[in-house]
Design a protein around this motif. Sequence first.
Motif, PDB file in Angstrom:
ATOM      1  N   GLY A 111       0.813  -1.211   0.000  1.00 43.73           N
ATOM      2  CA  GLY A 111       0.000   0.000   0.000  1.00 43.73           C
ATOM      3  C   GLY A 111       0.840   1.252   0.000  1.00 43.73           C
ATOM      4  O   GLY A 111       2.008   1.235   0.406  1.00 43.73           O
ATOM      5  N   TYR A 112       0.230   2.353  -0.434  1.00 40.17           N
ATOM      6  CA  TYR A 112       0.981   3.599  -0.639  1.00 40.17           C
ATOM      7  C   TYR A 112       0.040   4.760  -0.363  1.00 40.17           C
ATOM      8  O   TYR A 112      -1.008   4.883  -1.005  1.00 40.17           O
ATOM      9  CB  TYR A 112       1.463   3.623  -2.089  1.00 40.17           C
ATOM     10  CG  TYR A 112       2.532   4.629  -2.462  1.00 40.17           C
ATOM     11  CD1 TYR A 112       3.502   5.051  -1.566  1.00 40.17           C
ATOM     12  CD2 TYR A 112       2.578   5.132  -3.765  1.00 40.17           C
ATOM     13  CE1 TYR A 112       4.493   5.941  -1.940  1.00 40.17           C
ATOM     14  CE2 TYR A 112       3.578   6.020  -4.158  1.00 40.17           C
ATOM     15  CZ  TYR A 112       4.532   6.423  -3.252  1.00 40.17           C
ATOM     16  OH  TYR A 112       5.515   7.291  -3.637  1.00 40.17           O
ATOM     17  N   ILE A 113       0.376   5.596   0.627  1.00 37.04           N
ATOM     18  CA  ILE A 113      -0.385   6.807   0.915  1.00 37.04           C
ATOM     19  C   ILE A 113       0.471   8.000   0.493  1.00 37.04           C
ATOM     20  O   ILE A 113       1.596   8.151   0.972  1.00 37.04           O
ATOM     21  CB  ILE A 113      -0.750   6.913   2.406  1.00 37.04           C
ATOM     22  CG1 ILE A 113      -1.623   5.724   2.814  1.00 37.04           C
ATOM     23  CG2 ILE A 113      -1.490   8.217   2.689  1.00 37.04           C
ATOM     24  CD1 ILE A 113      -1.976   5.690   4.293  1.00 37.04           C
ATOM     25  N   VAL A 114      -0.038   8.821  -0.397  1.00 38.01           N
ATOM     26  CA  VAL A 114       0.722   9.924  -0.964  1.00 38.01           C
ATOM     27  C   VAL A 114       0.013  11.234  -0.632  1.00 38.01           C
ATOM     28  O   VAL A 114      -1.109  11.473  -1.081  1.00 38.01           O
ATOM     29  CB  VAL A 114       0.870   9.787  -2.494  1.00 38.01           C
ATOM     30  CG1 VAL A 114       1.780  10.877  -3.046  1.00 38.01           C
ATOM     31  CG2 VAL A 114       1.417   8.415  -2.859  1.00 38.01           C
ATOM     32  N   LEU A 115       0.647  12.080   0.165  1.00 34.95           N
ATOM     33  CA  LEU A 115       0.110  13.395   0.512  1.00 34.95           C
ATOM     34  C   LEU A 115       1.118  14.463   0.115  1.00 34.95           C
ATOM     35  O   LEU A 115       2.286  14.389   0.498  1.00 34.95           O
ATOM     36  CB  LEU A 115      -0.162  13.512   2.015  1.00 34.95           C
ATOM     37  CG  LEU A 115      -1.157  12.553   2.652  1.00 34.95           C
ATOM     38  CD1 LEU A 115      -0.462  11.357   3.230  1.00 34.95           C
ATOM     39  CD2 LEU A 115      -1.936  13.276   3.757  1.00 34.95           C
ATOM     40  N   GLY A 116       0.672  15.451  -0.639  1.00 32.19           N
ATOM     41  CA  GLY A 116       1.532  16.589  -0.952  1.00 32.19           C
ATOM     42  C   GLY A 116       2.739  16.227  -1.774  1.00 32.19           C
ATOM     43  O   GLY A 116       3.782  16.876  -1.699  1.00 32.19           O
ATOM     44  N   GLN A 117       2.634  15.191  -2.582  1.00 30.87           N
ATOM     45  CA  GLN A 117       3.766  14.745  -3.389  1.00 30.87           C
ATOM     46  C   GLN A 117       3.212  14.159  -4.685  1.00 30.87           C
ATOM     47  O   GLN A 117       2.082  13.669  -4.715  1.00 30.87           O
ATOM     48  CB  GLN A 117       4.583  13.699  -2.639  1.00 30.87           C
ATOM     49  CG  GLN A 117       5.964  13.448  -3.215  1.00 30.87           C
ATOM     50  CD  GLN A 117       6.813  12.574  -2.294  1.00 30.87           C
ATOM     51  OE1 GLN A 117       6.409  12.239  -1.201  1.00 30.87           O
ATOM     52  NE2 GLN A 117       7.984  12.208  -2.744  1.00 30.87           N
ATOM     53  N   ASN A 118       4.003  14.228  -5.734  1.00 30.89           N
ATOM     54  CA  ASN A 118       3.533  13.732  -7.028  1.00 30.89           C
ATOM     55  C   ASN A 118       4.656  12.966  -7.728  1.00 30.89           C
ATOM     56  O   ASN A 118       5.213  13.418  -8.732  1.00 30.89           O
ATOM     57  CB  ASN A 118       3.053  14.902  -7.896  1.00 30.89           C
ATOM     58  CG  ASN A 118       2.402  14.441  -9.189  1.00 30.89           C
ATOM     59  OD1 ASN A 118       2.079  13.274  -9.361  1.00 30.89           O
ATOM     60  ND2 ASN A 118       2.207  15.371 -10.111  1.00 30.89           N
ATOM     61  N   PRO A 119       5.032  11.795  -7.192  1.00 29.22           N
ATOM     62  CA  PRO A 119       6.154  11.061  -7.784  1.00 29.22           C
ATOM     63  C   PRO A 119       5.903  10.623  -9.223  1.00 29.22           C
ATOM     64  O   PRO A 119       6.855  10.374  -9.965  1.00 29.22           O
ATOM     65  CB  PRO A 119       6.314   9.848  -6.861  1.00 29.22           C
ATOM     66  CG  PRO A 119       5.002   9.719  -6.152  1.00 29.22           C
ATOM     67  CD  PRO A 119       4.480  11.112  -6.010  1.00 29.22           C
ATOM     68  N   GLY A 120       4.625  10.551  -9.632  1.00 23.15           N
ATOM     69  CA  GLY A 120       4.330  10.186 -11.003  1.00 23.15           C
ATOM     70  C   GLY A 120       4.811  11.205 -12.017  1.00 23.15           C
ATOM     71  O   GLY A 120       4.985  10.883 -13.200  1.00 23.15           O
ATOM     72  N   ALA A 121       5.050  12.436 -11.563  1.00 24.97           N
ATOM     73  CA  ALA A 121       5.565  13.478 -12.453  1.00 24.97           C
ATOM     74  C   ALA A 121       6.930  13.968 -12.020  1.00 24.97           C
ATOM     75  O   ALA A 121       7.843  14.109 -12.831  1.00 24.97           O
ATOM     76  CB  ALA A 121       4.594  14.658 -12.505  1.00 24.97           C
ATOM     77  N   SER A 122       7.085  14.238 -10.728  1.00 24.02           N
ATOM     78  CA  SER A 122       8.321  14.864 -10.261  1.00 24.02           C
ATOM     79  C   SER A 122       9.336  13.859  -9.730  1.00 24.02           C
ATOM     80  O   SER A 122      10.434  14.244  -9.325  1.00 24.02           O
ATOM     81  CB  SER A 122       8.010  15.885  -9.166  1.00 24.02           C
ATOM     82  OG  SER A 122       7.330  15.264  -8.080  1.00 24.02           O
TER      83      SER A 122
END
Length: 859
Positions: free
Chosen positions: A355-366
């Motif tokens: 599982g992966y919780i992503v807040l305030g980050q956009n690893p798919g682009a940056s």
Amino acid sequence: MPGLGTSLGRGGATTFLEDLKNADCILIEGSNFAECHPVGFRFVMEAKERGAKIIHVDPRFTRTSALANLYVSIRSGSDIVFLGAIIHWVLENERYFREYVRDFTNASNIVCEAYQDTEDLDGLFSGWRGAAHPEAEPRAYDVDTWKFEHDKKGRPLRDPTLQHPRCVFQILRRHFSRYTTEMVETICGTPRKKFLEVCQALADNSGRERTTAFAYAVGWTQHTVGVQYIRTAAILQLLLGNIGRPGGGIMALRGHANIQGATDIATLYDLLPGYLPMPAVQRDEQTLAAYLKTNRKPTGWWANLPKYVVSILKAFYGDAATAENDFCFSYLPQLTGDHSTLPTQIAMKDGLVKGYIVLGQNPGASGLNAEMARAAMERLEWMVNVDFYETETASFWKREGVDPATIATECFFIPGATVVEKEGTMTNTNRLLQFHEKAVQPAGQSVSDLWFVHQLGLRLKALYADSADPKDRPILDLTWEYAHEDEAERRRGEPSVLKVMQEINGYYVATGEQVGSFTDLRDDGSTAAGGWIYSGVCPDKTTHRARNRKGDGWTSLEWGFSWPANRRMLYNRASADADGKPWSERKKYIWWDEEQQCWTGFDVPDFPAKKSPQTPAKAGGFGLDAHSGADPFIMQLDGRGALFVGGALKDGPLPTHYEPQNSVLPNLLYKQQHNPTMREWKRHDNPVMGVENPDYPYVLTTYRLTEHSGIMTRNVAWLAELQPELFAEIDPELAVERGIRNGDWITINTAVGEIEAHALVSGRMRPLRLGKGKRVHQIGLPYNYSNLGGLARGDSSGDLVPLAMDPNVSIHEGKTLTCNIRPGRRAARTSSPIDRNVPLDQQTPEGQPTMHGRDEPHG
């Protein structure tokens, strides 16, 4: 953070933005200050108006360069050579501040006789065990030979004359002896005349009467030797006597309004709030006693570590935390390895993360090797993304060339509130806490990130309420009482940011009253504090000092609250000489008041207020008793600024030039090409360009635009109009060579991937002449774009960058690599399951993942 932390004691900026106007010279390197921090840059301009010399060293000529007195070009990735050569020049020309160096740094300390330098081992330090010992940790140092010699009472042996061949000063002189002006021309591509002008300006504007400030940002940090970049700057500022003095110091420019706060109250995997180390299995820290034995320091301020650890455990677990059960220390997670971003991305790609919780980050682009990051999310069972807009991370399954029917990941998108839709405190680039109000209610079903975390905690506690399993006690015993003061906000489920900050500040357990300072905290369980460095921001139930807005002057201590203890300038004891007298009237800041028998001045002293300059260090003393009244760096073991760091960093006690992972040059200083301890992944989905690869002849560097920060600004019409599409800056000579005109489509490619952009042919990029007549072109590429959504579109620069990282802080090397370019647009992307390295037996025909969006329930 360790670059400043190991050198000076804390990882934060040593000075504050307003003080830059008092500088006589400002060196900006690794930062485009004017465009990336325009509000703070006004103080640089004020310094210039007062006569200060502004120097900008950068691969690109930017708006910062245009406003500087002197612009100096440099090859991306070669800053240690540039700074190291300044150190060499300062030492050889005896332009260092001798009294400051002798009294306030470890220049006089004698290093272990077994120590060998890179001068002896051609780019390696003594203790290297990478190849010689196959059973040892790969590519690591045994740091025992980097330590100092001590007398029988445990005091460091010193030579105040600085002549002993093994004293730090002489080792420093020898270490940087090959960092010459000629090497700056050969490796950095910087003209000799301009380099010497920088040396002269720094030396002329340092000393008793004058001070120089340094400013850097991610242009220094995002390298496989990033920590050592900052170490080099710290060494230079210590030699020049500019730390802890008005108009001096090192301004660490953070990349976002709350980057400093996010590290303080810790989002880093290996830290608890307040820079307390996370317990680790490798260090056998299964009990509180074992943890304290490893991490508590016998001398310096960190001798107080038990007070901060016990207080944070009381804040976490309340009444459940008692002396009898180690204050619930066993509830804390134990580190089992490096769980930072890049290793997690690799583990995810290999199917090891559920599982992966992503807040305030956009690893798919940056993210780096961004296609790998997106492909890695296909291997998850579930993912939760909280953001303002649908991002490339939230919709990785929609990307070009991918069939959503093959992806089994269940995706939840929680619409997040923007900064104007929530209240709270941010900590800016110079450690200043400032409160901001909510302007409007969140749109639709958007919620604040605090709401999300708070609700997650409430629901987990409800889920485990009837559990008798001991492993569930950390959730059940967690203190989680943050009801909002406003009834309407309570109905919306919004927690109280004030109560959260009051808990971070700390309180007395028996009465619930707030503590006034971190000096009130105790290790007996009588106090609780969620982040000791912020103690004092809410010293009572009615005061929130981050709301303070009195004064805008240099000496105002009533605008916000600066950690620690509202000190604006760290190490300010060094603004007075060893006897406590100001170095000069012009640079007066903190001094010893003999009549009042206390330290006084324009700031909160970063020193025991009543400790006389004549106080001797106690042999075998504990905490600050081991420091004399003339030791200004209170967080350090010996109270002194560290020119030489004995064992605290993984890649060496002194900064050393190593070439980037992908470079147009071999290392011309040493046989050792790369940082020997850098972390890299040699695998088919992370190819590298290597060294002097003719297929990738150009240097590529990435940067940020003023107009764009990412997904939020790409959806703002007037910002999108200003910067509508991705572009790449190339110099006119390269444009002619490759048949490219301004505005043409070009394709930039590396071994990792290729992207397209419009060509911006500009004299702001200039070819460099390196050693042996080699002419090198540098290309500048913004990293703010992506193609999924928003009004401003463009490929992501992250699709070009292979994964490699610094060994100390796991930072990536996104600021320098090699590439090629060609006219025209890139080919359409295709991506089959086999290409993405997802085993066929894990493919599912279930259809595309579920998305819970802005207008749908998110429970």
